[in-house]
Each structure stands twice: as C-alpha cells, then as structure tokens.
Motif scaffolding. Structure first.
Motif, PDB file in Angstrom:
ATOM      1  N   ALA A   1       0.840  -1.202   0.000  1.00  0.00           N
ATOM      2  CA  ALA A   1       0.000   0.000   0.000  1.00  0.00           C
ATOM      3  C   ALA A   1       0.873   1.249   0.000  1.00  0.00           C
ATOM      4  O   ALA A   1       1.797   1.374   0.802  1.00  0.00           O
ATOM      5  N   ASN A   2       0.565   2.163  -0.913  1.00  0.00           N
ATOM      6  CA  ASN A   2       1.327   3.409  -1.039  1.00  0.00           C
ATOM      7  C   ASN A   2       0.532   4.534  -0.385  1.00  0.00           C
ATOM      8  O   ASN A   2      -0.488   4.983  -0.900  1.00  0.00           O
ATOM      9  N   TYR A   3       1.017   4.993   0.770  1.00  0.00           N
ATOM     10  CA  TYR A   3       0.238   5.959   1.545  1.00  0.00           C
ATOM     11  C   TYR A   3       0.185   7.345   0.907  1.00  0.00           C
ATOM     12  O   TYR A   3      -0.596   8.207   1.331  1.00  0.00           O
ATOM     13  N   ILE A   4       1.011   7.590  -0.122  1.00  0.00           N
ATOM     14  CA  ILE A   4       0.927   8.891  -0.803  1.00  0.00           C
ATOM     15  C   ILE A   4       0.381   8.753  -2.228  1.00  0.00           C
ATOM     16  O   ILE A   4       0.482   9.672  -3.031  1.00  0.00           O
ATOM     17  N   ALA A   5      -0.201   7.579  -2.529  1.00  0.00           N
ATOM     18  CA  ALA A   5      -0.774   7.381  -3.869  1.00  0.00           C
ATOM     19  C   ALA A   5      -1.936   8.351  -4.098  1.00  0.00           C
ATOM     20  O   ALA A   5      -2.793   8.537  -3.234  1.00  0.00           O
ATOM     21  N   ASN A   6      -1.952   8.944  -5.283  1.00  0.00           N
ATOM     22  CA  ASN A   6      -2.977   9.925  -5.649  1.00  0.00           C
ATOM     23  C   ASN A   6      -3.652   9.447  -6.931  1.00  0.00           C
ATOM     24  O   ASN A   6      -2.997   9.304  -7.967  1.00  0.00           O
ATOM     25  N   PRO A   7      -4.978   9.194  -6.898  1.00  0.00           N
ATOM     26  CA  PRO A   7      -5.655   8.673  -8.099  1.00  0.00           C
ATOM     27  C   PRO A   7      -5.575   9.611  -9.299  1.00  0.00           C
ATOM     28  O   PRO A   7      -5.749   9.182 -10.438  1.00  0.00           O
ATOM     29  N   GLU A   8      -5.284  10.901  -9.042  1.00  0.00           N
ATOM     30  CA  GLU A   8      -5.140  11.846 -10.150  1.00  0.00           C
ATOM     31  C   GLU A   8      -3.816  11.635 -10.892  1.00  0.00           C
ATOM     32  O   GLU A   8      -3.669  12.006 -12.053  1.00  0.00           O
TER      33      GLU A   8
END
Length: 686
Positions: free
Chosen positions: A444-451
């Motif tokens: 899990a990437n805690y700074i993942a941004n769907p944009e």
C-alpha cells in the motif's frame, strides 16, 4: 602525523598479552614514532563480576574437564546459532566505544576473540567509521569465529589450514591473512640463565610450564616421568602464580632420587623463561595458543598436556596432526613420550622438520603493514541514498534464497524508520507491512494519488522493494515506499504450499482493490484503511483469516497482522514457513536511516517493554536467516544460522557449580547476577 594503534588483549592467561606485546615490538621496530596503546578488555567489566568470573573460569577449566567440554561445545553451538548482535558479551558497548572515541586510534587490533567480537558488534551497529579493525586469532580452531571476521577488516590466522577453513566459510580472501601468531623470543644469555638458576648442563632437561596460573597436577606428572625414564635428568617446573603447586612440589622433592634434579620456579620474567626454554631438551605445556608457538619458534620437542579441555584440546589436536607436538591425553602417558623423545634422534628430527615447516607460516610484517600502511576502503558518499549507489550482489543472493527457501507468498513486516534517532519513532511507530505473491510485491502506497497514480498498491519486484535507489513514479519516498533496506529492517515470512486456486483468489482481490481506488471508493487512511488492512484483505480472499471493515476507531497494526498470518500458516501442516531478516544496510547514507521494531496499540504492555529495554523481541530471536551487508562493504550476503537446542540439565549443573564455588571462595553473588548466569559466562575467557 604520528599513527596511533590501539591493541586490545585479555588478561586471562598470558597468551593474549604476550601476542599483543610482540605486535607492539614489531610495530615500533618498523616505525618508532608510532603511538601504541595496549588495553585489557577486561578493564571494562564490572569489578565484582570480573573477580567471580576469573576464579570460576580457572576452577572449572583446571578441575572439571568433561564439564568444561560440555560448556565449551554449547558455547560454540550458541555462537553458530544465534543472531550476532544477540551473542552474550561481558564488555559494555558504551564504555568500550567511549574509550575508543577518546583514544581516536587510526587502527585497532584485538588479540582475544571477546574484544574482536565487541568491535564487530560496534561495527554492525554503524560505529567506528574510518578506523581499521583487525583481529589476531590466537587459537587453532574455527568455531563460530568466521562470523566475527565477516564484520571487521582483517583476521590474522596462525596457519594456512585455518585460512582454508575461513575460505570454506565464505570469508573473502581479502579479509584474511596467514601470519602465524607473533611471539617475542627475547635474546637472552644462556650462560647467565645457567648461572642464575644453577642448571646442570650435563643432564637432559625437561621444562614444565602450564600458564601463569600453573594449572594441572605437577606432582603426578613428575612422578610419571621419573617412573618411566630410567636415566638421570633435570626437571624445571615453572608454577607461575600458583603457590600451592610450588608447596606441593617442595614437599615431593625430598622423595626424589639423587639422579633427578628438580628446580621449582614461580612467575619469572618472560625473557628468562625463553632462555630456559632454549636451554631445555623437551617442553611439556598446556595447549594455550602462544606457549606452544614460542616452543615451535625456538625449536624444541613439544609435549602438550590435556589439562584444559575445550579450546585448548582443539589446539592440541591441531598441532598433533601437524606433527609439531605430541599430545598426552592422560598424565600417565607423558613419561613414555619424554623417554621416546630423549632416547630417539629420529623422533626428535621428525618433530624438528614438522616445526620448521610450521614456521613458514610466520609473517608478522603483514600485521604491521595492515596497522600502519594499508588504506581503508571507504564506501561512496551516496551509497544507499536515493539516486545513489545500490548494494551489489542483489540478484545472486535473492536467487540463492529462492533456491533454498522457495515460496508462493511472503509477508513482509518492515520496522518503523526516522531521520534522527528516537526512542519512539513518532512519524510512524507501527512500521509497514506488504505481501509478495510469486515475484511481485504488493504494498500500500500511503501517498498514492488517483489523479496521478494508476495504482493504490506498488507492483514491484522484491529487489526494488528492498534495494531500489531509483523511484519508478512521482509518488515515492525512499525507504518508505521502496528501497526499504537502506533505512529499516524487514522480516519476511516465506510461505510454500499455497494452491494455485488460492493464489488466484488473492490476485483477483488485488485487482478489486485497484479498481476501487480508481473509482475513489477507497484511499489510504491510517485508521480506516492502511497497509495492514490491505494485507489482511488479500489474505482473507485466499481463505487465510477473516477481514471485516472496522467499526471502532483503532487502526489495524502491521505487527498484529504479521503475527496473525504467521500463526495461521504455521498451524497448517500442509504449508512450510521460514523467517528471513532483511537487515538494514549498514553504512547506508539514506535520509531515513534509523529504525525500531514496530509497536502495536493493541499490545501496549509488550510495546512499552520494547521502548524501555531495546532488547530483541521473541520474533527477532526466532529468525535464523539474515540477508545483509557488513560494514564498509557494498556486497549483499546471506548468513544462515543453525537451529540448536540447549540442554537445561547442563545449565542447571553449571549454576550449581557457581553456587558451590561462590561459597568456597567466600564470594557473595548478587541475586540479579545469579538470574543472569548461564553457560556462556565461563567459556573460553582465555
């Protein structure tokens, strides 16, 4: 600028300080301006414990051979089967480190395994940067000692056969040298020795030495020699500090026939001892590392006594196999060896030739050159940093690991990490957890941004996850989302035996998580949906555990998820599991470089214990496989420990001995010390 060399020795016995003094003399001959400081490693011990330890060591070593053997071999097994940083030692790290920092030496040499081990431990923890560390091994067996050699710059060995043993233990040849054990044979006038001690030049002379403690039964030994040897002779018995031994010999002396001359000596200057050795025809001694070497260098027929078991028995067997000495396993065999040597020129010549061959191992210049001249290799300043130099040998070691421990999945528990040292790592005290399925790590990437990011989970190889230095997307933080090993430890639970059907169900769940992320149905939330939730959900999809969305505001904990999965898999008899510790890369220059074992809000008492004590956890101690690099090295290595079981009976026997001997010596042992006592406190101090 003057070079400063620090030499650590141990004052148990005389061998280690003798070797240290010899090295000091060789250094000063080559460079008289060098500052050479000798330090007894035992000075760092608790004074009371030091006194107890020394008395018990000599009592057990000198009086209970079988018992000492039991202790010694358990000690070796412990050294082979224990995490290196968890090996017991009597020397407080902080005190030793403070002393070294105050001395600020250019190089350090240890002439005792205990001091070499504490130096290696400090190195493993990232200290002593820029200081060359060498170890002169003053015994003739391997034990677990190659593990020390891996963690320091150079190990100097007494014989080329030992070098072969170290090479077979995967120690790089750049880290070992065969130098022999340096000894100082002072030039002494034999005539002065004869006059001072009133020696008879016409008689064959037998010299008996048994260390500065004068261990063994001199009276019975001499009785046997006199009984077997039917000719006049002169016997010189050097008793060291052992006053009781001297008194017994004085009482026995009056019973000797006139054709036997017995000289009884105490602790005499080393130069005079070397003179007496050069004068004598046969030397009888215990098998410490140094006295037999002095005899071989002098060139005198040598008989070794089996008075101290364990390490000295190992030394004796090694020297016997090389033909440089006879081994008297039983005191009643000694006389026949003395007679055969004194009566047979062929016997003497055979031993002289073996000793001459042995002397070809001596090369003290290699030790001196290392301490004075050899340049220390320094890792690049960007080693382990983002965009910097990665570790080498990654794919070789990970492939080796896969061959030894094939697995379908691997649960990866990473420690918490910070930029500066902290008792509690406040940024994330709970660490991180990820899962590898086949060849891909899902994290899990805690700074993942769907944009910006197409995935919520990292889909990367194990080598990238642990040892990557190049970010593969904008939403990355080195040692937090990839390149974990440059800033923190990771414990992996490898699992083999999961069906393809269950694997596919887990992979299907991963696709579902990614779809929900793209549809903005889920996002990282430290309470509602964090890395532990992700792993729990994936495992649950495969039928391992049950995942339910939380109703209370307590986040899932990586440690709890890991231990829950571990319990599930270990209870399934169709599945094989193994733990791997992917160690933090020593010497890494990553921004995040300090780490602590992950805490858990659901285990408050246990977590407080970790914070207060800094002791190894039960989980950490159960690991037997370590992927790591050694300080000032950039090559990944795999260290596999052997699982061992200790005899509780042997521990209880030893504790009983400690109690009885404490009364004998009128020493009062503190209660806490008694609780801490175990077999390793009395092993091989010499």
């Amino acid at each position: 600028m003057k070079k400063k060399i620090l030499i650590f020795y141990s004052s148990i016995g005389y061998g280690h300080i003798s070797a240290a003094l010899a090295v000091k003399e060789f250094i000063l001959k080559k460079n008289p301006d060098t500052v050479v400081v000798l330090k007894d490693i035992r000075d760092f011990m608790n004074p009371l414990w030091r006194k107890i330890d020394e008395k018990l060591y000599w009592y057990i070593a000198g009086n209970t051979n079988k018992f000492f053997d039991l202790i010694f071999f358990n000690f070796i097994k412990k050294g082979i089967g224990t995490d290196f940083l968890s090996l017991p030692n009597d020397y407080p790290e902080k005190k030793v480190l403070k002393f070294i920092n105050e001395m600020s030496p250019d190089s350090i040499l240890a002439t005792h395994y205990g001091s070499a081990q504490i130096l290696a431990m400090l190195r493993e923890k990232g200290y002593l940067k820029g200081i060359k560390i060498g170890w002169l091994h003053t015994d003739f067996f391997k034990g677990y000692f190659p593990r020390i050699s891996k963690r320091i710059d150079k190990t100097f060995l007494g014989h080329n056969k030992l070098e072969n043993m170290w090479l077979l233990s995967n120690i790089p040849n750049t880290k070992i040298e065969t130098t022999g054990i340096p000894v100082n044979i002072e030039k002494t006038s034999i005539k002065k020795i004869i006059n001072k001690y009133k020696l008879d030049e016409t008689l064959p002379t037998v010299l008996i030495i048994s260390g500065k403690e004068g261990v063994g039964n001199y009276v019975e030994l001499i009785k046997n020699i006199v009984e077997i040897c039917d000719f006049p002779m002169q016997i010189i018995a050097v008793c060291g500090k052992n006053k009781i031994q001297q008194l017994k010999l004085e009482g026995y002396k009056c019973n000797l026939s006139k054709n036997i001359k017995l000289k009884i000596l105490g602790l005499i200057p080393h130069s005079e001892l070397m003179g007496i050795m050069s004068f004598s025809n046969v030397l009888i001694t215990k098998a410490g590392g140094v006295t037999p070497i002095e005899a071989i260098k002098v060139g005198i027929p040598l008989i070794l006594l089996n008075v101290i078991a364990g390490h000295e028995k190992k030394n004796a067997l090694f020297l016997k196999r090389l033909g440089v000495a006879k081994l008297s396993d039983n005191i009643n065999d000694t006389g026949k060896y003395v007679k055969s040597i004194l009566s047979s020129e062929e016997e003497k010549e055979k031993m002289y030739k073996a000793q001459e061959k042995f002397r070809k191992n001596f090369n003290e210049d290699k030790i001196v050159d290392f301490l004075l001249n050899e340049k220390k290799e320094i890792l690049p300043t960007d080693f382990g940093a983002e965009y910097g130099k990665p570790v080498r040998n990654i794919h070789v070691i990970l492939s080796k690991l896969d061959n030894i421990y094939p697995s379908d999945i691997e649960i990866l528990l990473s420690y918490s990490t910070s930029i500066i040292p902290q008792r509690i790592i406040w940024e994330n005290p709970f660490g991180h957890i990820a899962i590898r399925i086949n060849k891909t790590v899902y994290s899990a990437n805690y700074i993942a941004n769907p944009e910006v990011d197409s995935n919520f989970l990292q889909h990367i190889s194990l080598s990238e996850y642990l040892y990557g230095v190049l970010p593969f997307s904008p939403s990355q933080i080195h040692t937090n989302t990839y390149g974990m090993a440059y800033g923190r430890e990771t414990i992996g639970l490898r699992v083999q035996g999961i069906s393809n059907e269950k694997i596919n169900l887990m992979l299907k769940e991963i696709i579902e998580i990614e779809n929900e992320f793209k549809l903005k149905k889920i996002k990282w939330d430290k309470i509602k949906f964090n890395c532990a939730d992700v792993v729990d959900r994936i495992l649950s999809a495969g039928g391992y555990g049950e995942y339910k969305p939380k109703k209370i505001k307590i986040p899932a904990m990586p440690l709890d998820s890991f231990e829950k999965a571990k319990k599930i898999f270990e209870n399934d008899k169709s599945i094989k599991t193994v733990l791997i510790n992917y160690r933090k890369i020593t010497g890494s220059n990553a921004l995040y470089s300090y780490c602590k074992f992950p805490l858990s809000l659901k285990q408050p008492i246990r977590s407080i214990g970790y914070i207060i004590t800094d002791s190894k956890t039960k989980l950490e101690l159960s690991v037997n496989n370590y992927v790591q690099v050694y300080f000032d090295n950039d090559r990944l290595d795999l260290e596999r420990l052997r699982k061992i079981n200790f005899s509780r009976k042997s521990v209880n026997l030893l504790n009983y001995k400690i109690l009885t001997e404490s009364f004998k010596y009128k020493i009062q042992l503190p209660k806490m010390d008694l609780l801490k006592i175990n077999m390793l406190n009395f092993i091989k101090r010499g």
